[in-house]
Design a protein around this motif. Structure first.
Motif, mmCIF file in Angstrom:
data_model
loop_
_atom_site.group_PDB
_atom_site.id
_atom_site.type_symbol
_atom_site.label_atom_id
_atom_site.label_comp_id
_atom_site.label_asym_id
_atom_site.label_seq_id
_atom_site.Cartn_x
_atom_site.Cartn_y
_atom_site.Cartn_z
ATOM 1 N N TRP A 104 41.325 40.263 45.836
ATOM 2 C CA TRP A 104 42.633 40.375 46.630
ATOM 3 C C TRP A 104 42.780 39.022 47.197
ATOM 4 O O TRP A 104 43.409 38.859 48.328
ATOM 5 N N SER A 105 41.797 37.838 46.766
ATOM 6 C CA SER A 105 41.933 36.657 47.428
ATOM 7 C C SER A 105 41.564 36.345 48.868
ATOM 8 O O SER A 105 41.948 35.597 49.508
ATOM 9 N N GLU A 106 40.833 37.800 49.421
ATOM 10 C CA GLU A 106 40.411 37.668 50.679
ATOM 11 C C GLU A 106 39.003 36.691 50.625
ATOM 12 O O GLU A 106 38.253 36.473 49.401
ATOM 13 N N ASP A 107 38.682 36.106 51.910
ATOM 14 C CA ASP A 107 37.254 35.481 51.786
ATOM 15 C C ASP A 107 36.157 36.620 51.829
ATOM 16 O O ASP A 107 36.032 37.453 52.725
ATOM 17 N N VAL A 108 35.354 36.725 51.023
ATOM 18 C CA VAL A 108 34.224 37.584 50.854
ATOM 19 C C VAL A 108 32.905 37.101 50.916
ATOM 20 O O VAL A 108 31.891 37.787 51.507
ATOM 21 N N LYS A 134 36.102 34.141 47.093
ATOM 22 C CA LYS A 134 37.217 34.988 47.044
ATOM 23 C C LYS A 134 36.941 36.161 46.380
ATOM 24 O O LYS A 134 36.367 36.329 45.451
ATOM 25 N N GLY A 135 37.427 37.391 47.290
ATOM 26 C CA GLY A 135 37.444 38.836 46.488
ATOM 27 C C GLY A 135 38.545 38.902 45.401
ATOM 28 O O GLY A 135 39.559 38.048 45.167
ATOM 29 N N LYS A 154 31.044 33.762 53.078
ATOM 30 C CA LYS A 154 31.544 32.602 53.904
ATOM 31 C C LYS A 154 30.083 31.627 54.252
ATOM 32 O O LYS A 154 29.313 32.062 54.934
ATOM 33 N N CYS A 171 30.991 29.835 49.390
ATOM 34 C CA CYS A 171 32.142 30.684 49.712
ATOM 35 C C CYS A 171 32.632 31.170 48.529
ATOM 36 O O CYS A 171 32.644 30.699 47.379
ATOM 37 N N GLU A 229 29.424 40.470 45.508
ATOM 38 C CA GLU A 229 30.145 39.387 45.203
ATOM 39 C C GLU A 229 29.116 38.045 45.153
ATOM 40 O O GLU A 229 29.241 37.202 44.197
ATOM 41 N N LYS A 231 29.843 41.304 56.710
ATOM 42 C CA LYS A 231 31.335 40.539 56.454
ATOM 43 C C LYS A 231 31.191 39.279 55.540
ATOM 44 O O LYS A 231 32.062 38.171 55.813
#
Length: 507
Positions: A266-270, A263-264, A272, A261, A296, A474
């Motif tokens: 902007w701290s989003e999940d990129v 984070k992007g 999973k 896992c 990523e 996603k």
């Protein structure tokens, strides 16, 4: 058919280089006319002249029977020439409607939004485009943003629409929808100039003008031609499509990911829970529309981005908090998706770019300085081996075509890689000949025992090069399939978020 556009003996030079050399062609009303050629053949320069970005040094452009003076894109738009760029020119926090009408003559002190909406809705119905005009651009898929660009050009009254690599970031289903829209526009009399390196799209045009080294080689009727004959005209010889050797079987796990896992920015999940293995002598394809976590994932594997959980091992050894230096030292070769931003220093020549990341290695130095003699010898060897077209090893790579710049990256990464090759979109924007050269080199590494992770939006390439294909959507792996057991339709559905049924998934 009535001629809408005539180009006569158009020449555009950049210094001593003739990007377009006496180009002549015509575009008929209501036809799809494809421009086809190798990287650096002059397609983009010609389209830039037709849209007013560049002013031709000599020659004539006649539009609707009158000589056109094109000093800017505004001049082209006023005449009825529109262009949809490969990289969209949209305002992310504006709505669809606002993006379409911004800059038009309808926008004065007061904006009659209801009248503008009526006009756009009518265009949508004519073209078969279904889109919410009140959504903001950032909320749209890449395919929907493509429709906005097309609607914007039509709203401005375009009678000739130039499409520059329009399907570069679309799924197969979105590409099919785009060509249905193109067919609808064609039927109502709109002319299309299509710039594409994908033969499947080229063959859907009415006529093809083939360019080579800035000159027109031929203009042919597509219906009377084959993909092979058009490609041969482009490069001057027959191009062989490379496929993986099925007698060479993957064996011995080399790269293993478990529940990775990340984070992007902007701290989003990129990413999973990404899990997969790649064996020696194996090419694992990574299919997905751009922006679904491919970049990523490669950054995690190269130590550029830290995983938030999970991990991976290389040749049986767990890799903990790696750095880029460590991954290079472990023999990992990396071909990034943006060749000029991340793969090269544009102002440096081929010689310097061949040792990027290894400039401190003793074999390239003489005391505290680079050994220019050794660099020159290396550069000349690799320029010949990888068929890089350049005036000299010291010519800045920013002046090379995309295909030649990519060959420089491949030469460097193949020189230093020892077991794992990470290739992110290595054929993006390349012509058929350059793409096949890249494919050939990747398969050479597979035969030599490398494990290869190959991300590509060219699904045909993945189907013939890869032992297995993982589809990412996603940030999640939707399934891993074998090319011989799946279809382009299956891959397209998975790329759109439809998970593969378990019995067809190979882990």
């Amino acid at each position: 058919m009535e001629e809408l556009l005539k180009v006569r003996n158009l020449t555009k030079r950049f210094g001593a280089v003739a990007a377009n050399d006496g180009v002549s062609l015509d575009v008929r009303k209501g036809e799809v006319h494809c421009l086809f050629g190798e990287n650096g053949a002059g397609k983009s320069t010609l389209s830039a002249c037709l849209y007013g970005y560049y002013r031709a040094d000599s020659g004539e452009i006649v539009f609707k029977g009158k000589t056109a003076e094109l000093n800017s894109p505004a001049d082209a738009l006023r005449l009825g020439i529109g262009m949809v760029h490969q990289h969209f020119v949209l305002v992310s926090n504006f709505t669809v409607l606002e993006n379409i009408i911004v800059g038009s003559s309808d926008v004065g002190v007061f904006l009659n939004k209801s009248e503008a909406r009526r006009k756009v809705v009518a265009l949508c119905q004519e073209c078969g485009i279904d889109i919410d005009l009140d959504r903001e651009i950032w909320q749209l898929s890449v395919g929907e943003q493509q429709w906005v660009e097309i609607l914007k050009a039509l709203y401005f009254g375009a009678e000739l629409l130039i499409l520059d690599e329009p399907t570069a970031v679309l799924t197969p289903q979105q590409s099919d929808q785009l060509f249905r829209i193109i067919s609808g526009m064609r039927s109502r009399g709109l002319s299309i100039i299509l710039i594409s390196h994908k033969l499947r799209e080229v063959m859907q045009s009415d006529r093809v003008t083939i360019l080579r080294k800035g000159k027109v080689v031929a203009t042919v009727e597509t219906a009377g031609s084959t993909a092979e004959s058009i490609t041969a005209l482009m490069v001057g010889h027959k191009v062989t499509k490379h496929v993986r050797d099925r007698s060479v079987m993957p064996a011995g796990e080399f790269l293993s990911l478990r529940n990775v896992c990340a984070k992007g920015d902007w701290s989003e999940d990129v990413l999973k829970d990404v899990s997969f293995d790649i064996a020696k002598h194996e090419v694992l394809g990574l299919a997905g529309v751009a922006g679904n976590g491919q970049k990523e994932l490669f950054e995690v594997l190269m130590g550029v981005r830290a995983a938030s959980s999970g991990g991976f091992s290389l040749d049986g050894e767990a890799i903990v908090a790696p750095t880029s230096r460590e991954m290079l030292d472990r023999g990992v070769g990396f071909v990034p998706d943006d060749r000029f931003l991340e793969g090269l220093i544009p102002e440096f020549g081929t010689a310097e770019n061949l040792v990027l990341g290894w400039q401190r290695a003793p074999e390239y130095r003489r005391g505290p300085f680079l050994d220019r003699r050794k660099l020159g010898l290396l550069a000349r060897k690799k320029i010949e081996e990888f068929r890089v077209v350049t005036a000299s090893a010291d010519l800045p790579v920013e002046r090379l075509s995309g295909g030649n710049a990519q060959r420089v990256i491949l030469a460097r990464e193949f020189l230093h890689a020892r077991g794992l090759l990470l290739a992110n979109q290595p054929t993006r924007g390349l012509d058929v000949a350059a793409s096949e050269f890249v494919c050939e080199k990747i398969l050479e590494k597979r035969a030599a025992g490398f494990a290869v992770l190959l991300a590509s939006e060219e699904l045909d390439d993945l189907m013939r090069l890869c032992d297995r294909i993982a589809v990412i959507f996603k940030g999640r792996i939707m399934g891993i399939v074998r090319p011989e057991e799946t279809s382009l339709l299956d891959l397209g559905m998975m790329m759109a978020g439809d998970a593969k049924e378990p019995e067809r998934t190979v882990q």
